[in-house]
Design a protein around this motif. Structure first.
Motif, PDB file in Angstrom:
ATOM      1  N   LEU A 193      11.879   8.656  -9.777  1.00  0.00           N
ATOM      2  CA  LEU A 193      11.761   7.935  -8.499  1.00  0.00           C
ATOM      3  C   LEU A 193      10.425   7.218  -8.378  1.00  0.00           C
ATOM      4  O   LEU A 193      10.341   6.161  -7.737  1.00  0.00           O
ATOM      5  CB  LEU A 193      11.951   8.889  -7.319  1.00  0.00           C
ATOM      6  N   LYS A 194       9.397   7.784  -8.985  1.00  0.00           N
ATOM      7  CA  LYS A 194       8.096   7.065  -9.028  1.00  0.00           C
ATOM      8  C   LYS A 194       8.333   5.708  -9.693  1.00  0.00           C
ATOM      9  O   LYS A 194       7.922   4.662  -9.191  1.00  0.00           O
ATOM     10  CB  LYS A 194       7.056   7.845  -9.851  1.00  0.00           C
ATOM     11  N   GLN A 195       9.017   5.734 -10.841  1.00  0.00           N
ATOM     12  CA  GLN A 195       9.237   4.513 -11.602  1.00  0.00           C
ATOM     13  C   GLN A 195      10.137   3.540 -10.839  1.00  0.00           C
ATOM     14  O   GLN A 195       9.844   2.346 -10.756  1.00  0.00           O
ATOM     15  CB  GLN A 195       9.844   4.846 -12.972  1.00  0.00           C
ATOM     16  N   THR A 248       0.852  -1.192   0.000  1.00  0.00           N
ATOM     17  CA  THR A 248       0.000   0.000   0.000  1.00  0.00           C
ATOM     18  C   THR A 248       0.890   1.245   0.000  1.00  0.00           C
ATOM     19  O   THR A 248       2.072   1.192   0.375  1.00  0.00           O
ATOM     20  CB  THR A 248      -0.873   0.089   1.272  1.00  0.00           C
ATOM     21  N   SER A 249       0.291   2.371  -0.372  1.00  0.00           N
ATOM     22  CA  SER A 249       0.981   3.644  -0.249  1.00  0.00           C
ATOM     23  C   SER A 249      -0.074   4.747  -0.269  1.00  0.00           C
ATOM     24  O   SER A 249      -0.911   4.787  -1.164  1.00  0.00           O
ATOM     25  CB  SER A 249       1.969   3.823  -1.400  1.00  0.00           C
ATOM     26  N   ALA A 250      -0.027   5.624   0.735  1.00  0.00           N
ATOM     27  CA  ALA A 250      -0.995   6.728   0.802  1.00  0.00           C
ATOM     28  C   ALA A 250      -0.255   8.054   0.809  1.00  0.00           C
ATOM     29  O   ALA A 250       0.606   8.299   1.672  1.00  0.00           O
ATOM     30  CB  ALA A 250      -1.863   6.608   2.056  1.00  0.00           C
ATOM     31  N   LEU A 251      -0.554   8.875  -0.171  1.00  0.00           N
ATOM     32  CA  LEU A 251      -0.054  10.260  -0.232  1.00  0.00           C
ATOM     33  C   LEU A 251       1.463  10.349  -0.192  1.00  0.00           C
ATOM     34  O   LEU A 251       2.021  11.303   0.354  1.00  0.00           O
ATOM     35  CB  LEU A 251      -0.701  11.081   0.898  1.00  0.00           C
ATOM     36  N   PHE A 252       2.119   9.329  -0.762  1.00  0.00           N
ATOM     37  CA  PHE A 252       3.584   9.339  -0.854  1.00  0.00           C
ATOM     38  C   PHE A 252       4.064   9.735  -2.247  1.00  0.00           C
ATOM     39  O   PHE A 252       5.015  10.512  -2.394  1.00  0.00           O
ATOM     40  CB  PHE A 252       4.140   7.954  -0.488  1.00  0.00           C
ATOM     41  N   PHE A 253       3.407   9.237  -3.302  1.00  0.00           N
ATOM     42  CA  PHE A 253       3.984   9.363  -4.644  1.00  0.00           C
ATOM     43  C   PHE A 253       4.062  10.807  -5.154  1.00  0.00           C
ATOM     44  O   PHE A 253       4.832  11.077  -6.071  1.00  0.00           O
ATOM     45  CB  PHE A 253       3.227   8.473  -5.643  1.00  0.00           C
ATOM     46  N   GLU A 281       0.164   6.325 -15.369  1.00  0.00           N
ATOM     47  CA  GLU A 281       0.981   5.909 -16.527  1.00  0.00           C
ATOM     48  C   GLU A 281       2.223   5.148 -16.067  1.00  0.00           C
ATOM     49  O   GLU A 281       2.621   4.145 -16.671  1.00  0.00           O
ATOM     50  CB  GLU A 281       1.427   7.139 -17.328  1.00  0.00           C
ATOM     51  N   GLU A 282       2.837   5.623 -14.983  1.00  0.00           N
ATOM     52  CA  GLU A 282       4.053   4.972 -14.484  1.00  0.00           C
ATOM     53  C   GLU A 282       3.751   3.583 -13.922  1.00  0.00           C
ATOM     54  O   GLU A 282       4.579   2.677 -14.021  1.00  0.00           O
ATOM     55  CB  GLU A 282       4.733   5.848 -13.425  1.00  0.00           C
ATOM     56  N   ILE A 283       2.574   3.428 -13.307  1.00  0.00           N
ATOM     57  CA  ILE A 283       2.199   2.108 -12.772  1.00  0.00           C
ATOM     58  C   ILE A 283       2.118   1.094 -13.925  1.00  0.00           C
ATOM     59  O   ILE A 283       2.638  -0.027 -13.833  1.00  0.00           O
ATOM     60  CB  ILE A 283       0.840   2.199 -12.022  1.00  0.00           C
ATOM     61  N   VAL A 284       1.502   1.509 -15.021  1.00  0.00           N
ATOM     62  CA  VAL A 284       1.380   0.615 -16.188  1.00  0.00           C
ATOM     63  C   VAL A 284       2.769   0.361 -16.774  1.00  0.00           C
ATOM     64  O   VAL A 284       3.128  -0.780 -17.092  1.00  0.00           O
ATOM     65  CB  VAL A 284       0.433   1.241 -17.240  1.00  0.00           C
TER      66      VAL A 284
END
Ligand SMILES: C[S@@+](CC[C@H](N)C(=O)[O-])C[C@H]1O[C@@H](n2cnc3c(N)ncnc32)[C@H](O)[C@@H]1O
Length: 223
Positions: free
Chosen positions: A139-141, A127-132, A196-199
């Protein structure tokens, strides 16, 4: 005192080295401020996120960018049979989390999201909340690829973060935060870049499952 013994007492840095926006000084007031930032939705959002988790006993959950552990502890409370670990690059945030929220199945440690200190395939859900919106596109990728690495095959990614706002107030808050904090990472999220980065990281079945506070979207995907 021998040189070796001296090395044992080097304190952990307040912030691990990263381009991410690490919250160091906010740690003591974070829990007071967060309900306002989320327009009174902090408890509802984290409770709802924890309710989306359906895992067998003995499963392991990782919460990336956990801050003071608001979401981490909700998951641990609602799923006492699951082990939950929260990581954050900020020592003060992790210290608050440990002091207020660590318990038998709820653990915290200081670590970088883009260099997770865990074995491959060690978590059933991340999980991740309000981090990205605290990290730039690269760094997202890198973080998403790290999450992919530590997730077991078929594991789930559950993210709640700033995204394209869907109310006038949501637009106003996101736009103000972007300009006030001079944080281009927020604009990236407002433009839908996180999805987009998640995909791009290779996750499958990305879908939006909820919206909160006019500017937060919850998405889920599988590795
Ligand atoms: C807005 S807070 C969210 C905290 C918590 N998830 C919540 O919902 O209340 C974002 C957190 O990301 C952390 N952070 C920023 N860059 C990071 C990185 N590269 N690795 C790990 N944590 C990071 C910050 O220190 C901060 O605690």
């Amino acid at each position: 005192m021998t040189p070796d013994r001296k090395r044992e007492f080097v304190p952990a840095p307040a912030a691990l080295p990263t381009r991410g926006r690490v919250l160091v000084h906010a740690a003591t007031v974070y829990d007071l401020v967060q309900p306002f930032v989320t327009l009174g939705q902090e408890a509802r959002l984290n409770r709802w996120l924890a309710q989306q988790i359906h895992l067998p006993a003995g499963s392991c959950v990782l919460d990336v960018g956990c801050g003071t552990g608001l979401l981490t502890v909700r998951i641990a409370e609602q799923h006492p049979e699951v082990q939950v670990t929260g990581i954050d690059a900020s020592r003060p945030m992790v210290d608050v989390a440990i002091k207020k929220r660590a318990r038998g199945n709820c653990h915290f440690q200081q670590a970088l999201a883009e260099e997770l200190p865990f074995e491959d395939q060690s978590f059933d859900l991340v999980t991740s909340a309000l981090f990205f919106h605290h990290v730039d596109q690269e760094l997202k990728q890198r973080t998403l690829q790290e999450i992919m690495r530590v997730l077991k095959p078929g594991g789930t990614l559950l993210i709640a973060d700033m995204d394209r706002p869907y109310t006038a107030l949501g637009w106003a808050m996101s736009w103000t935060a972007w300009k006030l904090f001079r944080q281009p990472e927020i604009k990236e999220n407002m433009d839908g870049l996180l999805r987009e980065e998640i995909v791009r990281a290779g996750f499958r079945g990305l879908r939006e499952i909820a919206k909160f506070s006019g500017y937060i979207r919850v998405v889920e995907a599988q590795n």
